[in-house]
Scaffold this motif. Structure first.
Motif, PDB file in Angstrom:
ATOM      1  N   THR A  15       0.831  -1.210   0.000  1.00 11.58           N
ATOM      2  CA  THR A  15       0.000   0.000   0.000  1.00 11.58           C
ATOM      3  C   THR A  15       0.863   1.256   0.000  1.00 11.58           C
ATOM      4  OG1 THR A  15      -1.774  -1.170   1.140  1.00 11.58           O
ATOM      5  CG2 THR A  15      -1.830   1.239   1.241  1.00 11.58           C
ATOM      6  N   ASP A  16       1.878   1.290   0.858  1.00  9.94           N
ATOM      7  CA  ASP A  16       2.773   2.456   0.903  1.00  9.94           C
ATOM      8  C   ASP A  16       3.547   2.600  -0.402  1.00  9.94           C
ATOM      9  OD1 ASP A  16       1.930   3.052   3.464  1.00  9.94           O
ATOM     10  OD2 ASP A  16       3.655   2.097   4.434  1.00  9.94           O
ATOM     11  N   PHE A  17       3.963   1.466  -0.985  1.00  9.95           N
ATOM     12  CA  PHE A  17       4.692   1.497  -2.249  1.00  9.95           C
ATOM     13  C   PHE A  17       3.825   2.109  -3.348  1.00  9.95           C
ATOM     14  CE2 PHE A  17       5.907  -0.307  -6.323  1.00  9.95           C
ATOM     15  CZ  PHE A  17       7.280  -0.081  -6.341  1.00  9.95           C
ATOM     16  N   VAL A  18       2.590   1.646  -3.472  1.00  4.21           N
ATOM     17  CA  VAL A  18       1.678   2.165  -4.504  1.00  4.21           C
ATOM     18  C   VAL A  18       1.389   3.648  -4.262  1.00  4.21           C
ATOM     19  CG1 VAL A  18      -0.669   1.998  -5.435  1.00  4.21           C
ATOM     20  CG2 VAL A  18       0.677  -0.075  -5.067  1.00  4.21           C
ATOM     21  N   ASP A  19       1.172   4.044  -3.027  1.00  4.28           N
ATOM     22  CA  ASP A  19       0.921   5.459  -2.720  1.00  4.28           C
ATOM     23  C   ASP A  19       2.093   6.348  -3.146  1.00  4.28           C
ATOM     24  OD1 ASP A  19      -1.563   4.897  -1.672  1.00  4.28           O
ATOM     25  OD2 ASP A  19      -0.916   5.036   0.424  1.00  4.28           O
ATOM     26  N   ARG A  20       3.301   5.853  -2.972  1.00  5.02           N
ATOM     27  CA  ARG A  20       4.479   6.662  -3.278  1.00  5.02           C
ATOM     28  C   ARG A  20       4.865   6.640  -4.754  1.00  5.02           C
ATOM     29  NH1 ARG A  20      10.150   7.360  -0.153  1.00  5.02           N
ATOM     30  NH2 ARG A  20      11.088   8.620  -1.770  1.00  5.02           N
ATOM     31  N   TYR A  21       4.752   5.482  -5.409  1.00  8.07           N
ATOM     32  CA  TYR A  21       5.274   5.329  -6.766  1.00  8.07           C
ATOM     33  C   TYR A  21       4.202   5.232  -7.854  1.00  8.07           C
ATOM     34  CZ  TYR A  21       9.594   4.613  -4.252  1.00  8.07           C
ATOM     35  OH  TYR A  21      10.675   4.780  -3.425  1.00  8.07           O
ATOM     36  N   SER A  22       2.950   5.099  -7.470  1.00 13.93           N
ATOM     37  CA  SER A  22       1.869   5.014  -8.449  1.00 13.93           C
ATOM     38  C   SER A  22       0.626   5.702  -7.891  1.00 13.93           C
ATOM     39  CB  SER A  22       1.571   3.546  -8.776  1.00 13.93           C
ATOM     40  OG  SER A  22       0.679   3.465  -9.853  1.00 13.93           O
ATOM     41  N   PRO A  23       0.768   6.964  -7.501  1.00 14.12           N
ATOM     42  CA  PRO A  23      -0.350   7.639  -6.846  1.00 14.12           C
ATOM     43  C   PRO A  23      -1.505   7.918  -7.804  1.00 14.12           C
ATOM     44  CG  PRO A  23       1.370   9.211  -7.342  1.00 14.12           C
ATOM     45  CD  PRO A  23       1.905   7.840  -7.716  1.00 14.12           C
ATOM     46  N   SER A  24      -2.698   7.913  -7.261  1.00 15.98           N
ATOM     47  CA  SER A  24      -3.863   8.346  -8.036  1.00 15.98           C
ATOM     48  C   SER A  24      -3.774   9.858  -8.165  1.00 15.98           C
ATOM     49  CB  SER A  24      -5.160   7.980  -7.313  1.00 15.98           C
ATOM     50  OG  SER A  24      -5.250   6.594  -7.183  1.00 15.98           O
ATOM     51  N   PRO A  25      -4.095  10.385  -9.341  1.00 15.00           N
ATOM     52  CA  PRO A  25      -4.035  11.842  -9.495  1.00 15.00           C
ATOM     53  C   PRO A  25      -5.003  12.517  -8.531  1.00 15.00           C
ATOM     54  CG  PRO A  25      -4.376  10.775 -11.613  1.00 15.00           C
ATOM     55  CD  PRO A  25      -4.508   9.718 -10.560  1.00 15.00           C
ATOM     56  N   SER A  26      -4.510  13.539  -7.858  1.00 16.17           N
ATOM     57  CA  SER A  26      -5.390  14.329  -6.995  1.00 16.17           C
ATOM     58  C   SER A  26      -6.266  15.195  -7.894  1.00 16.17           C
ATOM     59  CB  SER A  26      -4.551  15.206  -6.070  1.00 16.17           C
ATOM     60  OG  SER A  26      -3.719  16.062  -6.836  1.00 16.17           O
ATOM     61  N   SER A  27      -7.203  15.893  -7.314  1.00 20.59           N
ATOM     62  CA  SER A  27      -8.020  16.766  -8.157  1.00 20.59           C
ATOM     63  C   SER A  27      -7.071  17.756  -8.829  1.00 20.59           C
ATOM     64  CB  SER A  27      -9.066  17.477  -7.321  1.00 20.59           C
ATOM     65  OG  SER A  27      -8.452  18.287  -6.349  1.00 20.59           O
ATOM     66  N   GLY A  28      -7.212  17.890 -10.126  1.00 18.77           N
ATOM     67  CA  GLY A  28      -6.300  18.740 -10.877  1.00 18.77           C
ATOM     68  C   GLY A  28      -5.093  17.987 -11.372  1.00 18.77           C
ATOM     69  N   GLY A  29      -4.897  16.763 -10.885  1.00 18.22           N
ATOM     70  CA  GLY A  29      -3.772  15.964 -11.349  1.00 18.22           C
ATOM     71  C   GLY A  29      -3.938  15.571 -12.805  1.00 18.22           C
ATOM     72  N   LEU A  30      -2.847  15.206 -13.408  1.00 20.66           N
ATOM     73  CA  LEU A  30      -2.832  14.824 -14.817  1.00 20.66           C
ATOM     74  C   LEU A  30      -3.428  13.429 -14.983  1.00 20.66           C
ATOM     75  CD1 LEU A  30      -1.739  15.327 -17.706  1.00 20.66           C
ATOM     76  CD2 LEU A  30       0.422  14.373 -16.901  1.00 20.66           C
ATOM     77  N   ARG A  31      -4.338  13.304 -15.962  1.00 17.72           N
ATOM     78  CA  ARG A  31      -4.934  12.015 -16.297  1.00 17.72           C
ATOM     79  C   ARG A  31      -4.885  11.844 -17.814  1.00 17.72           C
ATOM     80  NH1 ARG A  31      -7.433  13.337 -11.794  1.00 17.72           N
ATOM     81  NH2 ARG A  31      -9.090  12.444 -10.683  1.00 17.72           N
ATOM     82  N   LEU A  32      -4.648  10.622 -18.241  1.00 18.83           N
ATOM     83  CA  LEU A  32      -4.703  10.319 -19.661  1.00 18.83           C
ATOM     84  C   LEU A  32      -6.117   9.869 -19.963  1.00 18.83           C
ATOM     85  CD1 LEU A  32      -3.184  10.023 -22.329  1.00 18.83           C
ATOM     86  CD2 LEU A  32      -2.599   7.694 -21.644  1.00 18.83           C
ATOM     87  N   GLY A  33      -6.864  10.706 -20.673  1.00 19.37           N
ATOM     88  CA  GLY A  33      -8.248  10.392 -20.985  1.00 19.37           C
ATOM     89  C   GLY A  33      -8.369   9.345 -22.079  1.00 19.37           C
ATOM     90  N   SER A  34      -7.596   9.508 -23.153  1.00 24.79           N
ATOM     91  CA  SER A  34      -7.596   8.514 -24.226  1.00 24.79           C
ATOM     92  C   SER A  34      -6.289   8.604 -24.989  1.00 24.79           C
ATOM     93  CB  SER A  34      -8.783   8.715 -25.174  1.00 24.79           C
ATOM     94  OG  SER A  34      -8.653   9.918 -25.893  1.00 24.79           O
ATOM     95  N   TRP A  35      -6.010   7.532 -25.723  1.00 24.13           N
ATOM     96  CA  TRP A  35      -4.753   7.426 -26.471  1.00 24.13           C
ATOM     97  C   TRP A  35      -5.009   6.546 -27.674  1.00 24.13           C
ATOM     98  CZ3 TRP A  35      -0.111   9.701 -26.071  1.00 24.13           C
ATOM     99  CH2 TRP A  35       0.963   9.142 -26.753  1.00 24.13           C
TER     100      TRP A  35
END
Length: 136
Positions: A15-35
């Motif tokens: 859980t700590d590893f995922v939080d640090r190295y693969s965090p969910s984007p916070s509001s305003g965070g960058l997201r890839l909508g489509s590719w």
């Protein structure tokens, strides 16, 4: 897991590893909508991306030999430039794990993503790195 990351993550819970190295984007965070990719000319491909960040959605189009170079070009255009210093992929039960070591303005950080498709895993890892290193 790459050696440099393995040393940093020693003793961490998953859980700590995922939080640090693969965090969910916070509001305003960058997201890839489509590719998407279409065949281009001279060994290049055309890529279309929808990025969601800073409360808005933007469309991008670029050409390149591969998806990771194309995504870093799109991130540069979006003002979220990162340099990939190291890239590792390995099969895992869930599909493919991608680990990237990236830099932005002298700061370096590892990021990780897992997906059932190798390209998707790589794109998600680069987006995670951009969020870690460039989120405002």
């Amino acid at each position: 897991m790459p050696r440099g990351l393995r040393a940093q993550a020693q003793g961490m819970s998953w859980t700590d590893f995922v939080d640090r190295y693969s965090p969910s984007p916070s509001s305003g965070g960058l997201r890839l909508g489509s590719w998407s990719m279409t065949e281009g000319r001279a060994g290049l491909h055309d890529y279309d991306a929808i990025l969601e960040f800073d409360g808005r959605t933007r469309a991008f189009r670029t050409s390149g030999p591969g998806p990771i170079g194309a995504l870093t070009a799109v991130l540069h255009e979006a003002g979220r430039s990162i340099e990939i210093l190291s890239f590792h992929q390995q099969p895992v039960t869930e599909g493919t794990a991608t680990f990237v070591h990236c830099e932005h303005d002298g700061r370096r950080h590892w990021a990780m993503a897992i997906s059932d498709r190798p390209t998707d895993s790589a794109l998600r890892a680069v987006i995670a790195a951009a969020n870690i290193l460039t989120d405002r």
